[in-house]
Design an enzyme around this catalytic site. Structure first.
Site, PDB file in Angstrom:
ATOM      1  N   LYS A  78       0.846  -1.194   0.000  1.00  0.00           N
ATOM      2  CA  LYS A  78       0.000   0.000   0.000  1.00  0.00           C
ATOM      3  C   LYS A  78       0.878   1.239   0.000  1.00  0.00           C
ATOM      4  CE  LYS A  78      -3.978  -2.071   0.098  1.00  0.00           C
ATOM      5  NZ  LYS A  78      -3.417  -3.342  -0.381  1.00  0.00           N
ATOM      6  N   ASP A  79       0.344   2.306  -0.584  1.00  0.00           N
ATOM      7  CA  ASP A  79       1.100   3.534  -0.755  1.00  0.00           C
ATOM      8  C   ASP A  79       1.700   4.016   0.555  1.00  0.00           C
ATOM      9  OD1 ASP A  79       0.146   4.776  -3.674  1.00  0.00           O
ATOM     10  OD2 ASP A  79      -1.252   3.382  -2.755  1.00  0.00           O
ATOM     11  N   LYS A  80       2.911   4.549   0.445  1.00  0.00           N
ATOM     12  CA  LYS A  80       3.590   5.080   1.622  1.00  0.00           C
ATOM     13  C   LYS A  80       3.028   6.442   2.019  1.00  0.00           C
ATOM     14  CE  LYS A  80       8.148   6.427   3.362  1.00  0.00           C
ATOM     15  NZ  LYS A  80       9.612   6.485   3.072  1.00  0.00           N
ATOM     16  N   ALA A 340       4.663   7.078  -4.848  1.00  0.00           N
ATOM     17  CA  ALA A 340       4.157   6.176  -3.808  1.00  0.00           C
ATOM     18  C   ALA A 340       4.561   4.756  -4.114  1.00  0.00           C
ATOM     19  CB  ALA A 340       2.653   6.312  -3.699  1.00  0.00           C
ATOM     20  N   ASN A 343      -0.252  -0.540  -4.837  1.00  0.00           N
ATOM     21  CA  ASN A 343      -1.488  -0.988  -4.210  1.00  0.00           C
ATOM     22  C   ASN A 343      -1.607  -2.496  -4.285  1.00  0.00           C
ATOM     23  OD1 ASN A 343      -2.304   1.722  -3.876  1.00  0.00           O
ATOM     24  ND2 ASN A 343      -2.967   1.775  -5.982  1.00  0.00           N
TER      25      ASN A 343
END
Length: 343
Positions: A78-80, A340, A343
């Site tokens: 998942k995106d940072k 980022a 996902n």
């Protein structure tokens, strides 16, 4: 290899905007698709994280629980630079649950812990739900016009996150194919994914520019929606067109690896034309041991809702596992955003 030339379905957006100005502007919630059974050797943790890398957080959990990092797994990165909620699994055979109230990592909050009888594997979750805030829109009206087309589907590009900051994963992958040794298993895996994803995106780009993105070609491989099953459409007919319109099936493109392409006829010729442009990449992916696979050309944002307030758009939608929200927003605006993680 570059990533800035890929075509748009709706044409290049005229509006510019800012995405991920702060983590709260990009909220992701994983939808597992089933309820953990409550018993077993695996402990599933439902975690909210802010500004943290998924793999790094998994390492902290492993250290706290006193297990090897390979005993910690997650369904998807998942995106940072975001607020995300996801499941992370720990294999704890014969062990008591750790006291998670003592787990203190800034930016991480364990919301739930529940046992399950199977490992949490990559791609296990069914979907991701997104809540995005796009700010500073230069042409809000054009964005609204494009919003009305999103539910009809957008190109299922792998998003910029897959390729890393300034395409760093892709560049390192190129050097790896050139002989550079990457000992870090995680970095190596990300480089391989970047290379394979780039080639997949090239096929989508070719079909968009050739006006055959939505129209099936003779010999296309059709994926049954919601499954991994697929079949070859030797000659598109009215029944096939109807099934595509009903979204029962979707046209696919290859995820390259060992073995022959499954397509035939016109579709095979198109995919081979891409392969012929990048023979070293094709050979490298085959030598890395990857197997041929398929992925849909299109993704359909569902449960789409939006609210425009001046130059700020609040947008929510759901995508199947593996879909990238940034591949949806790229059809709406040209963004200034923080790279980022995926996902």
């Amino acid at each position: 290899m570059e990533t800035g030339h890929w075509a748009y379905l709706l044409g290049k957006p005229v509006s510019q905007g800012v995405m991920k100005q702060q983590p709260e502007d990009f909220i992701v919630r994983e939808k597992l698709g089933f309820e953990p059974c409550g018993e077993g050797e695996h402990l599933f943790l439902w975690i909210r994280k802010t500004g943290l890398n998924t793999a790094w957080l998994a390492e902290q959990l492993a250290r706290f629980a006193g297990v090897h990092p390979r005993n910690v797994s997650f369904s998807g990165r998942k995106d940072k630079h975001a607020v995300t909620e996801q499941w992370i699994g720990l294999h704890l055979p014969g062990k008591q649950d750790p006291d998670w109230s003592a787990f203190q990592v800034p930016g991480a909050e364990i919301l739930r812990a529940v046992r399950h009888n199977k490992k949490l594997r990559t791609g296990t979750h069914k979907a991701n739900q997104f809540e995005l805030t796009l700010k500073g829109l230069s042409a809000p009206d054009s964005v609204v016009e494009r919003l009305n087309h999103l539910s009809d589907g957008v190109p299922n590009y792998f998003g910029e996150q897959r390729f890393g900051m300034n395409d760093g994963n892709l560049r390192l992958g190129e050097r790896m194919l050139g002989g550079e040794i990457i000992r870090d298993r995680q970095k190596r895996s990300m480089c391989i994914s970047a290379l394979r994803s780039w080639l997949f995106n090239e096929v989508i780009n070719r079909r968009l520019r050739g006006s055959c993105f939505s129209q099936p070609l003779a010999g296309d491989i059709m994926i049954l929606r919601g499954s991994q099953s697929y079949f070859c459409a030797d000659e598109p007919d009215s029944t096939l067109i109807s099934r595509l319109a009903e979204r029962d099936i979707m046209i696919s493109a290859p995820l390259w690896g060992k073995g022959d392409l499954a397509t035939k006829g016109q579709a095979l010729a198109l995919e081979q034309s891409v392969a012929l442009e990048f023979p070293e990449l094709i050979q490298g992916l085959e030598q890395l041991g990857l197997e041929q696979d398929r992925r849909s050309l299109v993704q359909y944002p569902c449960e789409l809702e939006w609210q425009l307030n001046g130059d700020t758009l609040k947008l929510s939608f759901e995508l199947p596992s593996g879909g990238f929200a940034t591949s949806v927003t790229r059809e709406l605006i040209q963004t200034e955003n923080h790279p980022a993680e995926g996902n």
